[in-house]
Scaffold this active site. Sequence first.
Site, short mmCIF file in Angstrom:
data_model
loop_
_atom_site.label_atom_id
_atom_site.label_comp_id
_atom_site.label_asym_id
_atom_site.label_seq_id
_atom_site.Cartn_x
_atom_site.Cartn_y
_atom_site.Cartn_z
N SER A 209 1.25 -50.40 -14.70
CA SER A 209 1.68 -50.27 -16.09
C SER A 209 2.91 -51.11 -16.33
CB SER A 209 2.01 -48.81 -16.40
OG SER A 209 3.15 -48.40 -15.67
N ASP A 210 3.08 -51.57 -17.56
CA ASP A 210 4.40 -52.11 -17.92
C ASP A 210 5.36 -50.92 -17.84
OD1 ASP A 210 6.54 -53.61 -18.78
OD2 ASP A 210 5.47 -54.55 -20.43
N TRP A 211 6.66 -51.21 -17.86
CA TRP A 211 7.65 -50.18 -17.56
C TRP A 211 7.67 -49.05 -18.59
CZ3 TRP A 211 6.61 -52.86 -13.87
CH2 TRP A 211 7.29 -52.85 -12.67
N ALA A 212 7.22 -47.88 -18.13
CA ALA A 212 7.11 -46.71 -19.01
C ALA A 212 6.14 -46.95 -20.16
CB ALA A 212 8.48 -46.27 -19.53
N ALA A 213 5.11 -47.73 -19.89
CA ALA A 213 4.09 -47.97 -20.92
C ALA A 213 3.13 -46.80 -21.03
CB ALA A 213 3.31 -49.24 -20.61
#
Length: 870
Positions: free
Chosen positions: A284-288
């Site tokens: 995932s993108d960061w905290a996506a």
Amino acid sequence: MVPQLLKHVLLALAVSRAYADLTTGVPDSAPAGYEEWTSPIVVPAPDVKGSADWAPFVARARKFTAQLTIEEKVNVTTGVDVNGRCVGNTGTLPRFKWAGLCLEDSPLGVRFADFASAFPASINAAATWDVDLIKARGVAMAQEHRGKGVNVALGPMTNLGRQAAAGRQWEGFGSDPFLAGVATAVTIEGMQSVGVIATVKHFIANEQEHFRGGSESFPIASSNLDDKTMHEVYLWPFAEAVKVGVGSVMCSYNLVNQTQACQNSKLINGILKEELGFQGFIMSDWAAMINGVQPALAGLDMNMPGFVGYGIGDQNQPDPSKATNSWWGVELINMIRNGSVPESRIDDMVTRIFATWYKLGQDRGYPEVSFSQLTQDTYLNGELVNKHINVQADHYKLIRQIGAASTVLLKNTKNALPLSVRKLKRVGIFGSDAAPHPAGPNACSDGQNDKGCNEGTLAMGWGSGTANFPYLVDPFAAISAHIRSINPTVVVEGVLSDYAYNAMAPVARNSDACLVFVNADSGEGYINVGGNQGDRNNITLWHGGEALIANVAGQCANTIVVQHAVGAVTVEDWIDHPNVTAVLQAGLPGQESGNAIVDVLFSDSPQATNPSAKLVYTIAKKREDYAAEVLYTNNVPNNGNPQLTYDEGVNIDYRWFDVKGIKPRFEFGFGLSYTTFGYSGLRVSGHKRRAEAVSRPSSSSAPVISSKPSASPVSSAPAVSSRPANASSIAVSVSASASASSSVRPSSTASAPSAGSSPVGDIGGPAALYAPFGSVSFTLKNTGRVAGAEVAQLYLTFPAAYNEPPRLLRGFSRVFLGAGQSKGVSIPLRVKDLSVWDVVAQKWVLVKGEVGVAVGASSRDIRLTGKMQL
Ligand SMILES: *[C@@H]1O[C@H](CO)[C@@H](O)[C@H](O)[C@H]1NC(C)=O
Ligand SMILES: *[C@@H]1O[C@H](CO)[C@@H](O)[C@H](O)[C@H]1NC(C)=O
Ligand SMILES: *[C@@H]1O[C@H](CO)[C@@H](O)[C@H](O)[C@H]1NC(C)=O
Ligand SMILES: *[C@@H]1O[C@H](CO)[C@@H](O)[C@H](O)[C@H]1NC(C)=O
Ligand SMILES: *[C@@H]1O[C@H](CO)[C@@H](O)[C@H](O)[C@H]1NC(C)=O
Ligand SMILES: *[C@@H]1O[C@H](CO)[C@@H](O)[C@H](O)[C@H]1NC(C)=O
């Protein structure tokens, strides 16, 4: 036996219930008017197949995974915290002495590290159109990542700059999918050749920063794009990345067709893992992530950085398998125990991660992490975290070379350029963009981090796609030093304040050359710079750049403008001013910025460089001329998810200008040189279907057929390959072996779908697509008086029935020629380059009919035309 069977049946029921959840309304239904823009459900997630050269590594990873406990598996898939050594850190496996993975930004260097280089941004790398330089940059960046102990480098980024003002456009390779595809592929090849796992991002249609999403930011915009546009434009560079074996993919924050990209099963299971046969892992993108179960079922393999969201709950959970403030962590164990997610799914996550780790050779003496993203100090809370390992080597040379090779000459009249110190008595240098940063190259006067300001000379944008400058050579310092090195009596005066018009006047009036430095910045949406929330509010200059140019040009007959701009800037106010004799777009050149511009400006620089860069986006006369615009205010009532509908379809950037017959100021592919080039003798080979194509006798100047991406693999000489045309290897019937199903595949049991049952295709798509098809060859001659390189571009025109724009870039070659020299150039074509995506058949098909062939110096400066009959 009976209870066991019962348990099995109950688990199966639970899993099919979870799939049903995924089918119904996750996470949002489409707002009124957007009903057609939803994503089909594609489950179950296909297990990694172990295709081609992945086979032994997948086998090893399977064996290893089988030994792990559920807690250990969770440790591999879920990040630790934000306070770790790297921006992303998986858990560890103490039982196996496995230290976990360090994941670190960025696409232009090792973010937050000291004694590391700040490379030119990707938008500059692409502007060189030089596959050797682009690849060398990938190698050098990865050597630095490796040297610092980074396992997974978070680049390259290959979004396409759908809108000129898009904040992160400079992190990618420009607005054409073919060029971005080549640049992405060779960057990954370069990076992975030194054992670093590359991450291609952001998957997908992550084209603006407003409403970009992430778990802490609602509402999230939905990118709505049709299947043809997906395949022919936005997916193209990702497919090329998968084809060359990229180890990891990062899914983006945004929704696609109403479903968050990291839990969009059509995107991950259907397109990435089945159709493209991706064998690595997707993070995932960061905290996506905005959910736990759905991403697992949709095919996500790694949760980064681990916690639920920035600022939400405990951000520092050192043990992922115990982490409760995470969509996965302990929750992943719960999901498996209560049957929401089959255990085979977590096995596949772990297998994919370890297969990649083995494939890149990271099990064999990989360096340990020796820096901390949190500090440049040696110790943090008494712990030694930074060994200050110097990983820069001699990369400054490459950085300077790319800086010069990526500077686009847009205008050059009255022989203004190149300059020669011998002919100068007095030089004026104007603008804060020529000057050092007042707070230092890595800081902002207002305390903002991540280059979230635009002070002093601009050499990279802002956000996570940055790195620390070990130093930043500003243009004023470099130009002064160069001039003094030849003639210390030349007067070099810098008026480095943008609005000091009174001070400028006498300097401008009395200088032989007036160098005006201007810029435009943008970056990632979590930082607002002067009212610009990532995306630019306008596509004009910052710091009163237009007024600065007008002021100097009004008094100086030889005004030379240098732009450091993240992307296109409209220039209509001043481009035709008779005193503006030359204009250079230097983009974001990185740490050697000043030296690189000296090499382009001065013929007497020891590393004088004849400009050869070409624009990788269109510079319009006015903003409204572009195909698409950033959505700045929500277009859905009641704070619903904003809708970004890609109405222009495949016609982004130059394609749109061609379709609509709009004259741009500077077209895609444009760039001048200090010399001139002549094109002649177009020959098209392999232009008949299959057997006819290859039965044609090859001529003395041997057309080249290569299986590499269609950019000429060498920059100094035309492509040469000894690979003979092989009739049986040129497939004409190009059928996708993996067409994504648009419905839930029946899943009768909760057990893992066997590899055989998943329609997992060849890596990167059907192998036949990448087969050589033929080539276009011609002769290029340097018709001027100085040596230089030309980037010859090949555009194809497909038959009208296919509804494609008038011209599609499908090859290029950068050729260096001495004055008067000529060379034969051959640009290979692959089956894919002559194919379109058939949305009904769900596969690529080779076009039929007459294909126009155009070779030239830009998308509009066509020098040779021909045709192929398919
Ligand atoms: C999005 O919706 C469009 C229109 O229905 C469709 O063509 C396309 O395949 C969908 N894409 C995804 C990824 O769901
Ligand atoms: C998971 O990783 C953490 C952090 O490195 C470590 O402390 C813990 O022992 C690991 N758990 C297992 C079960 O290996
Ligand atoms: C299973 O556990 C997950 C994670 O705790 C939870 O989100 C989900 O609602 C649970 N499902 C069922 C059916 O209990
Ligand atoms: C464009 O944006 C920049 C940066 O915010 C600003 O300095 C400039 O004044 C704007 N230009 C116009 C014409 O509004
Ligand atoms: C160009 O520069 C000269 C000074 O060399 C000045 O006299 C003239 O007015 C300028 N031209 C324009 C159009 O501003
Ligand atoms: C031609 O292709 C066939 C089938 O793919 C292969 O068996 C053969 O080795 C190839 N020959 C050459 C010369 O590449």
